[in-house]
Write a protein that holds these residues in place. Structure first.
Motif, mmCIF file in Angstrom:
data_model
loop_
_atom_site.group_PDB
_atom_site.id
_atom_site.type_symbol
_atom_site.label_atom_id
_atom_site.label_comp_id
_atom_site.label_asym_id
_atom_site.label_seq_id
_atom_site.Cartn_x
_atom_site.Cartn_y
_atom_site.Cartn_z
ATOM 1 N N ARG A 95 2.315 3.211 -4.467
ATOM 2 C CA ARG A 95 1.770 4.515 -4.843
ATOM 3 C C ARG A 95 2.689 5.224 -5.828
ATOM 4 N NH1 ARG A 95 -2.364 6.073 -1.889
ATOM 5 N NH2 ARG A 95 -2.794 4.766 -0.087
ATOM 6 N N VAL A 96 3.973 4.866 -5.772
ATOM 7 C CA VAL A 96 4.917 5.525 -6.673
ATOM 8 C C VAL A 96 5.280 4.582 -7.821
ATOM 9 C CG1 VAL A 96 5.881 7.114 -4.990
ATOM 10 C CG2 VAL A 96 6.840 4.826 -5.182
ATOM 11 N N ARG A 97 5.620 5.194 -8.940
ATOM 12 C CA ARG A 97 5.908 4.397 -10.136
ATOM 13 C C ARG A 97 7.356 4.571 -10.572
ATOM 14 N NH1 ARG A 97 0.864 6.390 -13.936
ATOM 15 N NH2 ARG A 97 -0.783 6.077 -12.415
ATOM 16 N N PHE A 129 -4.841 -0.216 -8.460
ATOM 17 C CA PHE A 129 -4.136 -0.350 -7.185
ATOM 18 C C PHE A 129 -4.363 -1.735 -6.574
ATOM 19 C CE2 PHE A 129 -3.015 0.575 -2.789
ATOM 20 C CZ PHE A 129 -1.800 1.214 -3.007
ATOM 21 N N ALA A 156 -11.750 7.563 -7.504
ATOM 22 C CA ALA A 156 -10.663 7.032 -8.333
ATOM 23 C C ALA A 156 -11.159 6.885 -9.770
ATOM 24 C CB ALA A 156 -10.215 5.687 -7.786
ATOM 25 N N ILE A 158 0.844 -1.199 0.000
ATOM 26 C CA ILE A 158 0.000 0.000 0.000
ATOM 27 C C ILE A 158 0.880 1.251 0.000
ATOM 28 C CG2 ILE A 158 -1.601 1.358 1.432
ATOM 29 C CD1 ILE A 158 -2.952 -1.304 2.189
ATOM 30 N N ALA A 159 1.982 1.178 0.752
ATOM 31 C CA ALA A 159 2.865 2.353 0.819
ATOM 32 C C ALA A 159 3.700 2.503 -0.447
ATOM 33 C CB ALA A 159 3.780 2.237 2.037
ATOM 34 N N SER A 160 4.257 1.387 -0.941
ATOM 35 C CA SER A 160 5.255 1.528 -2.009
ATOM 36 C C SER A 160 4.658 1.557 -3.415
ATOM 37 C CB SER A 160 6.299 0.412 -1.912
ATOM 38 O OG SER A 160 5.688 -0.837 -2.104
#
Lengths: 358, 249
Positions: free
Chosen positions: A122-124, A220, B77, A118-120
């Motif tokens: 989010r970034v691409r 997600f 979303a 969930i934390a990681s």
């Protein structure tokens, strides 16, 4: 319409023959793999086989995220290391059965992968790569410092799962089959996901995440699902390695190098193909052992692997399997899918059909 | 489906989005009519694409609300807005380049539940529907090609087929005629008319005025992030506010 349906028919029959060839090749390769322990001339070669099989399991596990979503993780050693330490601690501290420990540790790592994902996720792109490295570095420091639990730099000894009457070569043989089995299970699940609607959604994410979202793909959730699956299988392989190797050292367990090997293997074999990571694991695993043997304790084996990576990126950017497929395609009749059929061809086809009937 | 007729497909109330000091969308209150072909026009930089992105959830608006068929979807979303029935295309046509044409369309399949999602993507029902849509836009013969290998115009048609696979009630097209040859523009216009006749609402951002005037039923004109006029195409053509925005007269 006649030509369209005939094309489709001929496509189906050629697809069927390709499938038969694939199955035969798979059966032969699998037979060779299973015969490997019997063919291995000495226990050292057998142990190299075990290392390669463990790399194959890890690389296939990595490919759930790397291949399907295109998110490149350099920090997968975090999950194999946690799986290894988890297994070791459950066996030594809680006295749990080793095999049960391995599965429980992997499930726990899978659960831990939910908040991490969930934390990681989010970034691409490059940011995701850096976050993945950060995690493995944090875990390395924790494992080194928390000596009371992990044994710190002295390492942690893991008792052998088989009795003392099972000698080293036989142990290698059993673990070889166990790693091959784990790899096969992971491959089967990858295959199922790859062919599913979930797989199409994941590949859409790999190609263009915003576009996939705009089409209604819950990107997600999809990413998180394969991230957790990937962490679970990586931890299983890590736990199995701990039981086989018998001792854990933080430097090797939480090493960025392990993650880099997995990336190299998958890229080399081809991240888009089922067996790409396995082929890559065989080549890279063998090369690592070969270079280490040649150059001893120096770091030259890393230089050699770096060169290998550069060559792959330059000449086979899609990996060995797609490269081989494209080479083989040269010998096949050109694909009919994008060929426009003109009146003359259609007449010819009809004539041939008529002749065949008479 | 609601039993009472819905007049407005999409409405925004004081929708605002700033980038640094620039207010790309500035308290825009707009409504688009259900079942019609709506056009959103305006000079370059007037905030049309940012408005599109705020409405479809790609960008979170700073303030204001977005209502789709009576449901507040502000800040949802993008995939949830898409599943509510609002499909979109992108300004610079976006397809999945390394996937086949057929798989590009199959990526738009609506899925629900674990079992449904683990079903083979190449099942006969989905493939039949995807082929039908490819045939409808006229590129069914390319289904096995990789999407990056087909022409730009064909990619535009493919993008539309993918959007249609997701079964949207309203389709937002961002410059459907941009970079496309005249023959293909005619084909796209015909498709839009046909799909509209079947009950789909369109919201089209477009610079090709000839196309806008011939195609749309209702035109909204944007300038500096907010609507300055709206009405029938013919009225908009002669509206002094519109002329001022476009020509500065």
């Amino acid at each position: 319409m006649l030509s369209a349906s005939r094309h489709r028919q001929s496509r189906t029959s050629s697809a069927r023959s390709v499938l038969v060839i694939k199955l035969v090749v798979a059966a032969v390769v699998l037979a060779l793999v299973l015969a490997f322990p019997a063919l291995a001339p000495d226990p050292f070669v057998l142990s190299v086989g075990v290392v390669i099989a463990s790399y194959a399991a890890l690389a296939v596990a990595w490919n759930f995220v790397g291949g399907l979503t295109g998110y490149i993780s350099l920090g997968h050693a975090a999950y194999s290391g946690l799986g290894g330490y988890g297994t070791a601690l459950l066996v030594t501290e809680a006295g749990v059965n080793p095999w049960l420990s391995m599965v429980v540790a992997a499930v726990l790592v899978g659960v831990a992968a939910v908040p991490i994902g969930i934390a990681s996720l989010r970034v691409r792109g490059a940011s995701f790569v850096i976050v993945s490295i950060a995690l493995v570095l944090i875990l390395l420091l924790v494992a080194q410092s928390w000596a009371g639990v992990t044994g710190g730099s002295n390492g942690l000894r893991v008792p052998r799962p088989f009795g003392t009457d099972v000698l080293r070569p036989e142990q290698h043989e059993r673990f070889f089959y166990l790693f091959v089995g784990l790899t096969l299970v992971a491959l089967a699940l990858w295959w199922v996901i790859d062919r599913s609607r979930l797989g199409t959604g994941l590949k859409a994410i790999r190609e263009d995440e915003d576009k996939a979202q705009a089409l209604g793909v819950p990107t997600f959730t999809y990413k998180l699902v394969v991230f957790v699956v990937s962490a679970f299988f990586t931890a299983m392989a890590g736990g199995m390695y701990a039981l086989w190797f018998g001792s854990l050292d933080p430097i090797f367990q939480f090493s960025i190098l392990t993650g880099s090997y997995l990336v190299l293997m998958s890229l080399l074999g081809g991240v888009r193909s089922l067996l790409g990571p396995v082929v890559g694991a065989v080549i890279v695993g063998y090369a690592v052992e070969f270079f280490k043997n040649q150059y001893g304790d120096t770091q030259l084996h890393l230089v050699a692997l770096g060169l290998l990576l550069a060559l792959v990126v330059l000449f086979m950017p899609d990996g060995v399997i797609p490269w081989l497929t494209s080479q083989l395609d040269r010998f096949r009749p050109s694909s009919t899918s994008i060929r426009e059929v003109d009146a003359a061809q259609l007449a010819e086809e009809r004539k041939a059909l008529e002749e065949a009937k008479s | 489906m609601s039993s009472t007729p819905i007049k407005h497909s999409l409405e925004t109330e004081k929708l605002t989005k700033s980038f640094g000091g620039v207010r790309a969308v500035d308290e825009a209150t707009v409504s688009f009519q259900e079942g019609r072909i709506n056009a959103l026009i305006g000079p370059n930089g007037s905030g049309k694409t940012t408005f599109f992105n705020c409405v479809t959830g790609m960008i979170r608006p700073d303030s204001g609300t977005v209502t789709y068929r009576g449901r507040d979807v502000t800040g949802h979303a993008p995939h949830r807005i898409a599943r509510a029935g609002l499909g979109r295309s992108f300004q610079l046509c976006r397809i999945f380049p390394r996937m086949t044409v057929l798989d590009n369309v199959l990526a738009g399949v609506r899925s629900a539940g674990v079992v449904h999602r683990l079903r083979g993507a190449h099942n006969p029902d989905d493939i039949a529907r995807a082929r039908e849509l490819l045939a409808r836009v006229g590129i069914e013969h390319l289904e096995r090609s990789e999407a990056r290998d087909i022409s730009y115009g064909q990619q535009k048609l493919l993008e539309l087929a993918g959007v249609l696979m997701a079964e949207p009630d309203t389709i937002m097209l961002d410059e459907p005629a941009g970079g496309v040859n005249p023959a293909l523009i005619g084909r796209i216009a015909t498709l839009v008319r046909e799909l509209n006749a079947e009950g789909r609402t369109f919201i089209i951002v477009e610079h090709n005025m000839e196309l806008v005037m011939s195609l749309s039923h209702h035109v909204v004109v944007f300038d500096r992030g907010r609507p300055i006029a709206s009405g029938a195409p013919a009225d908009m053509q002669n509206d002094p506010r519109v002329l001022e925005a476009y020509l500065g007269v």
